[in-house]
Design a protein around this motif. Structure first.
Motif, PDB file in Angstrom:
ATOM      1  N   GLY A 195       0.852  -1.193   0.000  1.00 34.12           N
ATOM      2  CA  GLY A 195       0.000   0.000   0.000  1.00 34.12           C
ATOM      3  C   GLY A 195       0.879   1.231   0.000  1.00 34.12           C
ATOM      4  N   GLY A 231       2.135   3.072   2.082  1.00 31.05           N
ATOM      5  CA  GLY A 231       3.234   3.189   3.045  1.00 31.05           C
ATOM      6  C   GLY A 231       4.573   2.791   2.471  1.00 31.05           C
ATOM      7  N   PHE A 276      -2.160   7.968   0.600  1.00 32.31           N
ATOM      8  CA  PHE A 276      -3.323   8.500  -0.118  1.00 32.31           C
ATOM      9  C   PHE A 276      -4.071   9.549   0.696  1.00 32.31           C
ATOM     10  CE2 PHE A 276      -7.614   8.695  -1.652  1.00 32.31           C
ATOM     11  CZ  PHE A 276      -7.445   8.671  -3.019  1.00 32.31           C
ATOM     12  N   ARG A 277      -4.266   9.185   1.963  1.00 27.97           N
ATOM     13  CA  ARG A 277      -5.117  10.056   2.773  1.00 27.97           C
ATOM     14  C   ARG A 277      -4.368  11.294   3.217  1.00 27.97           C
ATOM     15  NH1 ARG A 277      -6.517   5.132   2.794  1.00 27.97           N
ATOM     16  NH2 ARG A 277      -8.698   4.560   2.519  1.00 27.97           N
ATOM     17  N   HIS A 336      -5.246  -1.227  -8.431  1.00 28.25           N
ATOM     18  CA  HIS A 336      -5.946   0.062  -8.545  1.00 28.25           C
ATOM     19  C   HIS A 336      -5.510   0.865  -9.750  1.00 28.25           C
ATOM     20  CE1 HIS A 336      -6.896  -0.065  -3.935  1.00 28.25           C
ATOM     21  NE2 HIS A 336      -7.538  -0.971  -4.631  1.00 28.25           N
ATOM     22  N   GLY A 358       2.802  -1.697   4.408  1.00 25.78           N
ATOM     23  CA  GLY A 358       2.425  -0.304   4.197  1.00 25.78           C
ATOM     24  C   GLY A 358       1.019  -0.085   3.726  1.00 25.78           C
ATOM     25  N   THR A 359       0.097  -0.916   4.242  1.00 25.59           N
ATOM     26  CA  THR A 359      -1.307  -0.671   3.923  1.00 25.59           C
ATOM     27  C   THR A 359      -2.136  -0.676   5.199  1.00 25.59           C
ATOM     28  OG1 THR A 359      -3.254  -1.365   2.634  1.00 25.59           O
ATOM     29  CG2 THR A 359      -1.798  -3.127   3.437  1.00 25.59           C
ATOM     30  N   VAL A 379      -9.324  -0.806   2.807  1.00 28.20           N
ATOM     31  CA  VAL A 379     -10.070  -0.793   1.548  1.00 28.20           C
ATOM     32  C   VAL A 379     -10.191  -2.215   0.995  1.00 28.20           C
ATOM     33  CG1 VAL A 379      -9.953   0.000  -0.852  1.00 28.20           C
ATOM     34  CG2 VAL A 379      -9.468   1.586   1.010  1.00 28.20           C
ATOM     35  N   ILE A 389       4.190  -5.622   7.809  1.00 24.06           N
ATOM     36  CA  ILE A 389       5.216  -4.587   7.997  1.00 24.06           C
ATOM     37  C   ILE A 389       4.512  -3.236   7.931  1.00 24.06           C
ATOM     38  CG2 ILE A 389       7.291  -3.494   7.043  1.00 24.06           C
ATOM     39  CD1 ILE A 389       8.074  -6.225   5.896  1.00 24.06           C
ATOM     40  N   HIS A 400       2.485   1.292  12.170  1.00 26.67           N
ATOM     41  CA  HIS A 400       1.267   1.430  12.986  1.00 26.67           C
ATOM     42  C   HIS A 400       0.409   0.170  12.869  1.00 26.67           C
ATOM     43  CE1 HIS A 400       2.397   5.639  11.787  1.00 26.67           C
ATOM     44  NE2 HIS A 400       2.465   5.688  13.094  1.00 26.67           N
ATOM     45  N   THR A 448      -2.838  -2.219  12.354  1.00 29.90           N
ATOM     46  CA  THR A 448      -4.002  -2.130  11.465  1.00 29.90           C
ATOM     47  C   THR A 448      -5.041  -3.140  11.948  1.00 29.90           C
ATOM     48  OG1 THR A 448      -3.382  -3.936   9.973  1.00 29.90           O
ATOM     49  CG2 THR A 448      -2.352  -1.783   9.572  1.00 29.90           C
ATOM     50  N   PRO A 484       9.467   1.107   9.539  1.00 30.32           N
ATOM     51  CA  PRO A 484       9.317   1.586   8.162  1.00 30.32           C
ATOM     52  C   PRO A 484       9.833   0.539   7.179  1.00 30.32           C
ATOM     53  CG  PRO A 484      10.316   3.258   9.564  1.00 30.32           C
ATOM     54  CD  PRO A 484      10.302   1.985  10.361  1.00 30.32           C
ATOM     55  N   SER A 485       9.123   0.341   6.083  1.00 30.45           N
ATOM     56  CA  SER A 485       9.499  -0.731   5.138  1.00 30.45           C
ATOM     57  C   SER A 485      10.862  -0.470   4.505  1.00 30.45           C
ATOM     58  CB  SER A 485       8.437  -0.856   4.049  1.00 30.45           C
ATOM     59  OG  SER A 485       8.133   0.402   3.486  1.00 30.45           O
TER      60      SER A 485
HETATM   61  N1  APR Z   1       6.608   1.853   5.940  1.00 31.31           N
HETATM   62  C1  APR Z   1       5.542   1.013   6.056  1.00 31.31           C
HETATM   63  N2  APR Z   1       4.275   1.447   6.262  1.00 31.31           N
HETATM   64  C2  APR Z   1       4.080   2.781   6.358  1.00 31.31           C
HETATM   65  C3  APR Z   1       5.136   3.725   6.262  1.00 31.31           C
HETATM   66  C4  APR Z   1       6.436   3.206   6.035  1.00 31.31           C
HETATM   67  N3  APR Z   1       7.498   4.023   5.936  1.00 31.31           N
HETATM   68  N4  APR Z   1       4.606   4.980   6.394  1.00 31.31           N
HETATM   69  C5  APR Z   1       3.273   4.824   6.574  1.00 31.31           C
HETATM   70  N5  APR Z   1       2.955   3.504   6.561  1.00 31.31           N
HETATM   71  C6  APR Z   1       1.633   2.889   6.700  1.00 31.31           C
HETATM   72  C7  APR Z   1       0.646   3.665   7.542  1.00 31.31           C
HETATM   73  O1  APR Z   1       0.761   3.299   8.906  1.00 31.31           O
HETATM   74  C8  APR Z   1      -0.696   3.181   6.949  1.00 31.31           C
HETATM   75  O2  APR Z   1      -1.169   2.040   7.655  1.00 31.31           O
HETATM   76  O3  APR Z   1       1.074   2.853   5.411  1.00 31.31           O
HETATM   77  C9  APR Z   1      -0.348   2.778   5.519  1.00 31.31           C
HETATM   78  C10 APR Z   1      -0.952   3.681   4.475  1.00 31.31           C
HETATM   79  O4  APR Z   1      -2.343   3.554   4.557  1.00 31.31           O
HETATM   80  P1  APR Z   1      -3.301   4.346   3.518  1.00 31.31           P
HETATM   81  O5  APR Z   1      -2.898   5.772   3.434  1.00 31.31           O
HETATM   82  O6  APR Z   1      -4.696   3.976   3.894  1.00 31.31           O
HETATM   83  O7  APR Z   1      -2.917   3.714   2.096  1.00 31.31           O
HETATM   84  P2  APR Z   1      -3.408   2.331   1.507  1.00 31.31           P
HETATM   85  O8  APR Z   1      -3.549   1.302   2.571  1.00 31.31           O
HETATM   86  O9  APR Z   1      -2.492   2.029   0.382  1.00 31.31           O
HETATM   87  O10 APR Z   1      -4.860   2.704   0.925  1.00 31.31           O
HETATM   88  C11 APR Z   1      -5.479   1.691   0.167  1.00 31.31           C
HETATM   89  O11 APR Z   1      -7.270   3.185  -0.400  1.00 31.31           O
HETATM   90  O12 APR Z   1      -7.193   5.422  -0.475  1.00 31.31           O
HETATM   91  C12 APR Z   1      -7.454   4.304  -1.269  1.00 31.31           C
HETATM   92  O13 APR Z   1      -7.067   3.707  -3.514  1.00 31.31           O
HETATM   93  C13 APR Z   1      -6.448   4.214  -2.386  1.00 31.31           C
HETATM   94  O14 APR Z   1      -4.858   2.453  -2.907  1.00 31.31           O
HETATM   95  C14 APR Z   1      -5.425   3.232  -1.847  1.00 31.31           C
HETATM   96  C15 APR Z   1      -6.259   2.345  -0.945  1.00 31.31           C
END
Ligand code: APR
Length: 244
Positions: free
Chosen positions: A21, A23, A33-34, A118, A185-186, A190, A210, A213, A215, A228-229
């Motif tokens: 994701g 992250g 994204f957010r 996506h 990193g997701t 979703v 990984i 925070h 989830t 961090p990844s």
């Molecule tokens: N390494 C690993 N994880 C990380 C890092 C990092 N350095 N920095 C942030 N994160 C984590 C955050 O803790 C969070 O849980 O990455 C995650 C990002 O979450 P979102 O912003 O929700 O992104 P994602 O999970 O990819 O969203 C999924 O939702 O918004 C829609 O289509 C969009 O593809 C996206 C989908």
């Protein structure tokens, strides 16, 4: 950071499936994204921009938002985590990288087997996704498809839209066959992407998460690496290389 038990699991695996994701691109400077709506876009709700209805109601606003994200990507490069995943792919007979990201950074880093759930920000197509556009001129507003005349749009999946059928079918199939499933990193908020780790667990996979925070899936993980990844993935690959 990496336990011997985790290394043992990674060493014996034949099929490794990774779900990434936003992250995983955070350390490349790509806002998750957010968080993407900082600065110019801080007054907009992404879910109000990334929908077919938003595009039809205000095509130029949505087109310009994606154009600004495309321009931002021009200066972005993969980070150590992306490169570690490209190296990891070389180690396994069956390795699949499923991504929710639309930034192409996995491909730039060298991963070959990338399943884009996506879509991809670098691709532009006509509104009904019938024709891909190789070039366009948006100096006079949202351009139209030269083949069918419909408005052009980013080739990404908006909220409320179906995911590419072949991508999601393949993602579920390979997740079911995984020996190890790594979610990186997701936020796992979703669907249907967030169901892939559960599907892998049902298929008997070891589940590794990984993410700095927690989830909604953290309590299902066999191994949690809250780092961090860009830091932990190179450590993982280095530890595996030591035990070749
Ligand atoms: N390494 C690993 N994880 C990380 C890092 C990092 N350095 N920095 C942030 N994160 C984590 C955050 O803790 C969070 O849980 O990455 C995650 C990002 O979450 P979102 O912003 O929700 O992104 P994602 O999970 O990819 O969203 C999924 O939702 O918004 C829609 O289509 C969009 O593809 C996206 C989908």
């Amino acid at each position: 950071m990496i336990s011997d038990e985790l290394i043992q699991v990674m060493q014996t695996a034949q099929t490794v499936v990774v779900l990434t994701g936003a992250g995983v691109s955070a350390e490349s400077g790509v806002p998750t994204f957010r968080d993407a709506l900082t600065g110019l876009w801080e007054n907009f709700d992404p879910a109000q921009l990334a929908t077919p209805e938003a595009f039809q109601a205000n095509p130029k606003l949505v087109w310009d938002w994606y154009a600004s994200r495309r321009e931002m990507l021009a200066d972005v490069t993969p980070n150590a985590g992306h490169y570690a995943l490209a190296e990891l792919e070389q180690r396994y007979p069956y390795f699949y990288l499923i991504t929710q990201n639309v930034d192409s950074l996995h491909q730039v880093a060298g991963n070959k087997s990338v399943i884009e759930l996506h879509g991809n920000l670098q691709r532009v197509c006509c509104f009904n996704k019938l024709h891909v556009a190789e070039n366009w001129d948006d100096s006079d507003g949202v351009p139209n498809c030269q083949q069918c005349g419909a408005m052009l749009r980013p080739d990404v999946v908006w909220f409320g839209e179906m995911l590419p059928e072949d991508a999601i079918d393949t993602a579920f199939a390979v997740s079911k066959s995984a020996d190890v499933f790594i979610s990186i990193g997701t936020s796992a908020e979703v669907q249907p992407a967030a169901s892939l780790p559960v599907h892998a667990l049902r298929g008997g996979a070891t589940f590794i998460e990984i993410n700095p925070h927690p989830t909604m899936l953290t309590n299902r993980a066999d191994f949690v690496l809250p780092y961090p990844s860009g830091e932990v993935l190179p450590e993982l690959v280095a530890a595996l290389n030591l035990r070749r």
